[in-house]
Scaffold this active site. Structure first.
Site, short mmCIF file in Angstrom:
data_model
loop_
_atom_site.label_atom_id
_atom_site.label_comp_id
_atom_site.label_asym_id
_atom_site.label_seq_id
_atom_site.Cartn_x
_atom_site.Cartn_y
_atom_site.Cartn_z
N GLU A 87 0.77 -1.22 0.05
CA GLU A 87 -0.05 -0.05 -0.03
C GLU A 87 0.76 1.34 0.09
O GLU A 87 0.53 2.07 0.91
CB GLU A 87 -0.87 -0.01 1.29
CG GLU A 87 -1.94 -1.18 1.29
CD GLU A 87 -3.03 -1.37 2.28
OE1 GLU A 87 -2.88 -0.47 3.17
OE2 GLU A 87 -3.88 -1.97 2.36
N ASN A 104 2.20 -5.15 -3.04
CA ASN A 104 0.89 -5.60 -2.99
C ASN A 104 -0.12 -4.19 -2.72
O ASN A 104 0.42 -3.36 -2.05
CB ASN A 104 0.57 -6.23 -1.68
CG ASN A 104 -0.62 -6.85 -1.57
OD1 ASN A 104 -1.47 -7.49 -2.17
ND2 ASN A 104 -1.17 -6.76 -0.28
N HIS A 134 -10.36 -6.19 -2.50
CA HIS A 134 -11.67 -6.05 -1.87
C HIS A 134 -12.69 -5.10 -2.43
O HIS A 134 -12.70 -3.91 -2.65
CB HIS A 134 -11.11 -5.15 -0.38
CG HIS A 134 -10.05 -5.66 0.42
ND1 HIS A 134 -10.39 -6.96 1.19
CD2 HIS A 134 -8.63 -5.48 0.54
CE1 HIS A 134 -9.14 -7.26 1.86
NE2 HIS A 134 -8.14 -6.26 1.36
N GLU A 190 -6.36 -10.87 -1.43
CA GLU A 190 -7.06 -10.44 -0.05
C GLU A 190 -8.65 -10.53 -0.50
O GLU A 190 -9.26 -9.57 0.00
CB GLU A 190 -6.74 -9.06 0.67
CG GLU A 190 -5.10 -9.22 1.05
CD GLU A 190 -4.78 -7.86 1.52
OE1 GLU A 190 -5.66 -7.11 2.41
OE2 GLU A 190 -3.45 -7.56 1.68
N ASP A 235 -12.33 -10.26 -1.12
CA ASP A 235 -13.42 -10.47 -0.40
C ASP A 235 -14.67 -9.74 -1.22
O ASP A 235 -14.14 -8.45 -1.76
CB ASP A 235 -13.61 -10.16 1.16
CG ASP A 235 -12.88 -8.76 1.51
OD1 ASP A 235 -12.94 -7.77 0.88
OD2 ASP A 235 -12.57 -8.51 2.78
#
Ligand code: XIL
Length: 301
Positions: A127, A169, A205, A234, A236
């Site tokens: 990030e 990432n 996400h 990650e 979701d």
């Protein structure tokens, strides 16, 4: 095959989940982890605040627990994350300049050395780019040590564990936009200058405000074309029922369509395991039952 991990393996991929060490004593959780997944990412246990709570004192207990379980079950481990602006221990938050730079390099070196040979892929830097249209780096204490902090972290990680794949990432980089363009330019530059980088992680996400982008596959492909692996790290997806199931299937299809997309990780097992404050973004409900999203994912694999 009848499980996510085994089906992904038939496609030459892994299918992983974030894991919290304190949940391993929950038998529903542990059984789903054992049977369905062939890769794990420690959800918090490898972060800077967990692994170096005071400067120069390293604490690997709960991360080792996950790594040892993964090893005993033949699962890959994604290391997460060596250098990040968030979840830093208080002592690091208060450092700047050369002292912070040296502390960051030492942290990367020590942690990557501790896990040498046991990590499939490391999120070396997490990030580091700003949201919105600027394409700029995110302002952080690490960024203020100099723009080269990212490549310095990657070189330190490579020196410590030459066998691990080294990933950058981030989130909101899943489609083509100013932020992902900036990451793309960095990867291109690293490749041109021989800075070690092997993979890019796309957190993925998704919710109503930031849905699965229409150009997801194209974005994965353009990064892969730079000569790096791409991984969904990650995943979701907020929602329920058929709409959520369709989105999960679309993510799987996009990854499988990109030769260098070598794995998918969901950010938790049951809805109740999600980091999200509310909602039902995962593949199993709070009781551990398979949701339509699970069936769609398995079918797409
Ligand atoms: C989250 C964890 O899931 C939470 O338990 C923790 O409180 C905060 O961090 N991007 C990342 C992950 O890279 O490390 C974050 O994990 C979720 C967003």
């Amino acid at each position: 095959a009848t499980t996510l991990g085994a089906s992904a393996a038939e496609q030459g991929r892994y299918f992983g989940t974030a894991v919290a060490a304190y949940k391993l004593s929950d038998t529903t959780y542990a059984n789903l982890l054992r049977t369905e997944f062939n890769s794990v990412t420690p959800e918090n246990e490898m972060k800077w605040d967990a692994t170096e709570p005071s400067q120069g004192t390293f604490s690997y207990g709960s991360a080792d627990q996950i790594v040892n379980l993964a090893k005993s079950q033949g699962k890959k481990v994604r290391g997460h994350a060596l250098a990040w602006h968030s979840q830093q221990p208080p002592w690091a938050q208060s450092l700047s300049g050369t002292a912070l730079r040296n502390a960051m390099v030492n942290h990367v070196t020590q942690v990557a050395t501790h896990y040498k040979g046991q990590i499939d892929s490391w999120d070396v830097v997490n990030e580091a780019f700003a949201d919105g249209g600027s394409g700029a780096r995110r302002d952080s204490n690490l960024q203020r040590t100099g723009n080269d902090w990212i490549e310095v972290a990657f070189r330190a990680a490579r020196a410590a564990d030459p066998a691990a794949k080294l990933c950058y990432n981030d989130y909101n980089t899943d489609g083509q936009n100013a932020k992902s363009n900036a990451v793309y330019a960095m990867v291109q530059d690293f490749k041109a200058r021989g800075v070690p980088i092997d993979c890019v992680g796309f957190q993925s996400h998704f919710n109503a405000q930031s849905p699965l982008p229409a150009d997801y596959q194209a974005n994965l492909q353009r990064f892969a074309n730079l000569g790096v692996d791409v991984q969904i790290t990650e995943l979701d997806i907020e929602g329920s029922g058929t709409a959520q199931a369709n989105s999960y299937a679309a993510v799987v299809r996009a990854c499988l369509a990109v030769t260098r997309c070598n794995g998918i990780t969901v950010w938790g097992i049951r809805d109740s395991d999600s980091w999200r404050a509310s909602g039902t973004p995962l593949l199993f409900d709070g009781s551990g039952n398979k949701k339509p999203a699970y069936t769609a994912t398995l079918t797409a694999l």
